[in-house]
Design a protein around this motif. Structure first.
Motif, short mmCIF file in Angstrom:
data_model
loop_
_atom_site.label_atom_id
_atom_site.label_comp_id
_atom_site.label_asym_id
_atom_site.label_seq_id
_atom_site.Cartn_x
_atom_site.Cartn_y
_atom_site.Cartn_z
N SER A 41 -1.56 49.92 -6.49
CA SER A 41 -0.11 49.78 -6.61
C SER A 41 0.21 48.37 -7.11
N SER A 42 1.47 48.09 -7.31
CA SER A 42 1.88 46.76 -7.77
C SER A 42 1.57 45.68 -6.74
N ASP A 43 1.31 46.09 -5.50
CA ASP A 43 0.96 45.13 -4.45
C ASP A 43 -0.53 44.83 -4.41
N SER A 44 -1.31 45.49 -5.23
CA SER A 44 -2.77 45.31 -5.24
C SER A 44 -3.12 44.08 -6.06
N ILE A 45 -2.96 42.92 -5.46
CA ILE A 45 -3.17 41.65 -6.14
C ILE A 45 -4.52 41.07 -5.70
N TYR A 46 -5.33 40.65 -6.68
CA TYR A 46 -6.65 40.08 -6.36
C TYR A 46 -6.49 38.77 -5.57
N PRO A 47 -7.33 38.54 -4.50
CA PRO A 47 -8.30 39.50 -3.97
C PRO A 47 -7.71 40.30 -2.81
N CYS A 48 -7.48 41.57 -3.03
CA CYS A 48 -7.12 42.44 -1.92
C CYS A 48 -8.29 42.51 -0.94
N LYS A 49 -8.03 43.07 0.23
CA LYS A 49 -9.13 43.36 1.13
C LYS A 49 -10.06 44.32 0.41
N GLY A 50 -11.31 43.92 0.25
CA GLY A 50 -12.24 44.70 -0.55
C GLY A 50 -12.59 44.02 -1.86
N GLY A 51 -11.85 42.94 -2.22
CA GLY A 51 -12.21 42.15 -3.39
C GLY A 51 -11.87 42.77 -4.72
N TYR A 52 -10.63 43.21 -4.90
CA TYR A 52 -10.22 43.77 -6.18
C TYR A 52 -8.71 43.58 -6.32
N GLY A 53 -8.19 43.82 -7.51
CA GLY A 53 -6.75 43.78 -7.70
C GLY A 53 -6.34 43.19 -9.03
N TYR A 54 -5.04 43.26 -9.32
CA TYR A 54 -4.50 42.64 -10.53
C TYR A 54 -4.72 41.13 -10.45
N ASP A 55 -5.06 40.56 -11.60
CA ASP A 55 -5.49 39.16 -11.62
C ASP A 55 -4.75 38.40 -12.73
N PHE A 56 -4.57 37.09 -12.53
CA PHE A 56 -4.04 36.15 -13.52
C PHE A 56 -2.56 36.34 -13.84
N LEU A 57 -2.15 37.54 -14.18
CA LEU A 57 -0.77 37.83 -14.52
C LEU A 57 -0.18 38.77 -13.47
N PRO A 58 1.15 38.87 -13.40
CA PRO A 58 1.76 39.82 -12.46
C PRO A 58 1.31 41.25 -12.75
N ALA A 59 1.35 42.08 -11.74
CA ALA A 59 1.05 43.50 -11.93
C ALA A 59 2.04 44.09 -12.92
N PRO A 60 1.59 45.02 -13.77
CA PRO A 60 2.51 45.61 -14.75
C PRO A 60 3.59 46.45 -14.09
N VAL A 61 4.77 46.44 -14.65
CA VAL A 61 5.85 47.30 -14.18
C VAL A 61 5.85 48.57 -15.01
N LYS A 62 6.56 49.60 -14.54
CA LYS A 62 6.46 50.93 -15.14
C LYS A 62 6.74 50.95 -16.63
#
Length: 425
Positions: A41-62
Motif C-alpha cells: 500500500s502507499s504506507d509500505s515505505i522502506y524499510p517496512c518490517k520485513g525490509g521492503y517498501g517504496y524507496d527514495f521517492l514518495p509512494a505513487p498515487v493512483k
C-alpha cells in the motif's frame, strides 16, 4: 534440476545465496490477496518490517504517472524477477530498471485492463568479501545502489503500471561479470550511461550480468581495491568475465609501466584467476574516444593498449570482442557533429544547477550506451558464445555502420542527475 527454486518465505540455505528467500508482492490494490503474497500500500515505505517498501521517492498515487522505486533486503546473489505490468483502471507505458539504472524492460505498453508478465535475472551484491575484508569502494560509490544490502527497482516510463513483483533466488543461470571503467560501469545519474547497464535489456532470464566496473579504474586498481576478488567469490564454473580496460591505464607512467609491461601482466592475472575459478575470460578492447581528425576520421588515442590486449589474448587463448574497432565505425558513421548525440554534450541549463555546457567526448549518454551495448552483442555473436541463444526475441541484428536514428530512441530519465563528470578520461 529446476531452473529456479521457489523456496517460500521461510528461506533456506543455497550455495552462494545465503539464507535467501522468495518474495511475492501485490501492487494491484486488491482487497484480498493469496496466502504468502505481500500486499503493498502507499504506507509500505522502506524499510517496512520485513525490509521492503517504496524507496527514495514518495509512494505513487493512483492517478500519478511519476516514476517510483521499490527496494527489498536480500543477500548477495542472482535473483529471478517476475513482473506483471498493467492496471485495471488505465493504460500504461512502463520501463523497468534495477540497482544503479540497469535496464531490463523498456517502454512496455499495456491497454486499460491488460496485464503482461516478463522475467529477467538481476545480480545483487554488497562490499563484503569475507569476515574483516571489504571492497575498497570510492567515496562517490558509498551511496551507489550497486553496493548496498538491498535490491532496488526503478519503475519509470510515460505511465508506469506495476501489478505484481516476484523475487526468487536462482543459482544456475550464466553470470557474466563485467570488469572495467566508466565506459562500462552502471552510471547512477542522468545524463551519464555506459554499455554495461544497457546490455541486460537484450537477454532473457537465462543470463545475468554482474557489473563490477567503476569510473576511473585501471586493471591494477580494480585488483587492488578487491573488486576482482569480490567477483570471484560469486563466480561459479562456466561463468564469464568480460574485461575492458585501457582508457585510464595509459595514464600510468614510470619504470615497469606501459601497455606491454604492467598492463599486460595485470591482464594475464585476470585470465589466470578467472580460469582457476572455472570461469571464462573474454577481453573487450576499449571504446574509442570521440576524437576526429580534419577528414572526419577517428584518431587513435589509446597508444599501444588495444594491441597489448590482443597480444595477451593471442598468447593465452582468450577470445576478444573488438569494441575498439566497432566504436570507430559507429562514430564515423554518425559524423563529426551528429556523434555528439551519443555523448554527454548538453548546453548549459539542461539539468539542475548546470551553469556550464557539458562537452564530454569519452562518456556516453543513454542513446550512445544503448548503441554500444548492441556493438558488444554483435561481438558476442561473432564469438558464438553459447548463451547468445538467450537473446530476447525483439533483438535485431545491428550494424555499427548504420546506427539507429537518435530520434527513434525513447528514454525516460531517472529522477536523479549529476553534472560532475565521472572519474577517468
Amino acid at each position: 534440476m529446476k531452473r529456479f527454486l521457489n523456496i517460500g518465505l521461510a528461506g533456506l540455505f543455497l550455495a552462494n545465496v545465503a539464507y535467501a528467500q522468495s518474495y511475492q508482492f501485490d501492487f494491484s490494490e486488491k482487497k484480498k490477496v493469496e496466502k504468502g503474497v505481500i500486499q503493498i500500500s502507499s504506507d509500505s515505505i522502506y524499510p517496512c518490517k520485513g525490509g521492503y517498501g517504496y524507496d527514495f521517492l514518495p509512494a505513487p498515487v493512483k492517478k500519478s504517472n511519476e516514476p517510483f522505486f521499490f527496494s527489498v533486503d536480500v543477500p548477495d546473489g542472482n535473483y529471478l524477477v517476475t513482473v506483471t505490468l498493467g492496471n485495471a483502471r488505465k493504460a500504461g507505458s512502463t520501463t523497468v530498471r534495477a540497482e544503479s539504472r540497469r535496464l531490463f524492460l523498456e517502454n512496455i505498453s499495456t491497454r486499460k485492463g491488460e496485464f503482461l508478465t516478463y522475467r529477467f535475472t538481476v545480480n545483487k551484491r554488497n562490499t563484503i568479501i569475507s569476515d574483516g575484508e571489504k571492497v575498497q569502494i570510492k567515496e562517490r560509490e558509498k551511496n551507489k545502489l550497486n553496493w548496498d544490502d538491498k535490491l532496488t527497482f526503478e519503475f519509470n516510463g510515460d505511465a508506469p503500471c506495476l501489478a505484481s513483483l516476484k523475487i526468487e533466488p536462482v543459482n544456475d543461470v550464466v553470470t557474466v561479470f563485467l570488469a572495467g571503467n566508466s565506459t562500462v560501469v552502471d552510471q547512477d545519474n542522468e545524463p551519464w550511461a555506459s554499455w554495461g547497464q544497457m546490455i541486460p535489456r537484450f537477454f532473457d532470464e537465462h543470463v545475468c550480468f554482474a557489473n563490477y566496473a567503476e569510473s576511473g579504474e585501471r586493471a591494477d586498481t580494480f585488483i587492488k581495491a578487491g573488486r576482482l576478488k569480490k567477483a570471484l567469490t560469486q563466480m561459479k564454473e562456466g561463468d564469464y568475465m568480460f574485461i575492458e580496460f585501457g582508457h585510464n591505464d595509459q595514464k600510468l607512467k614510470g619504470p615497469g609501466k606501459g601497455a606491454y609491461y604492467s598492463f599486460a601482466s595485470n591482464l594475464k592475472y585476470f585470465v589466470d584467476v578467472v580460469r582457476a575459478k572455472g570461469g571464462i575470460p573474454v577481453f573487450v578492447t576499449p571504446t574509442q574516444r570521440r576524437s576526429f581528425d580534419n577528414s572526419g576520421k577517428i584518431q587513435e588515442t589509446h597508444e599501444d593498449y588495444p594491441d597489448a590486449m590482443r597480444w595477451v589474448a593471442q598468447r593465452e587463448g582468450v577470445q576478444v570482442i573488438e569494441l575498439h574497432d566497432m566504436t570507430r565505425v559507429f562514430y564515423e558513421a554518425m559524423g563529426v557533429e551528429p556523434s555528439k548525440k551519443a555523448f554527454v554534450h548538453y548546453p548549459a541549463g539542461t539539468y539542475p544547477n548546470q551553469t556550464k555546457a557539458l562537452a564530454d567526448n569519452t562518456h556516453f549518454n543513454p542513446y550512445g550506451a544503448y548503441e554500444i551495448a548492441k556493438c558488444v552483442i554483435e561481438g558476442i555473436k561473432q564469438l558464438n558464445l553459447p548463451w547468445v541463444k538467450y537473446l530476447r526475441d525483439d533483438y535485431h541484428p545491428f550494424n555499427p555502420a548504420s546506427p539507429d536514428k537518435v530520434d527513434t530512441f525513447k528514454w525516460n530519465e531517472s529522477p536523479f542527475t549529476e553534472i560532475e563528470k565521472p572519474d577517468g578520461n
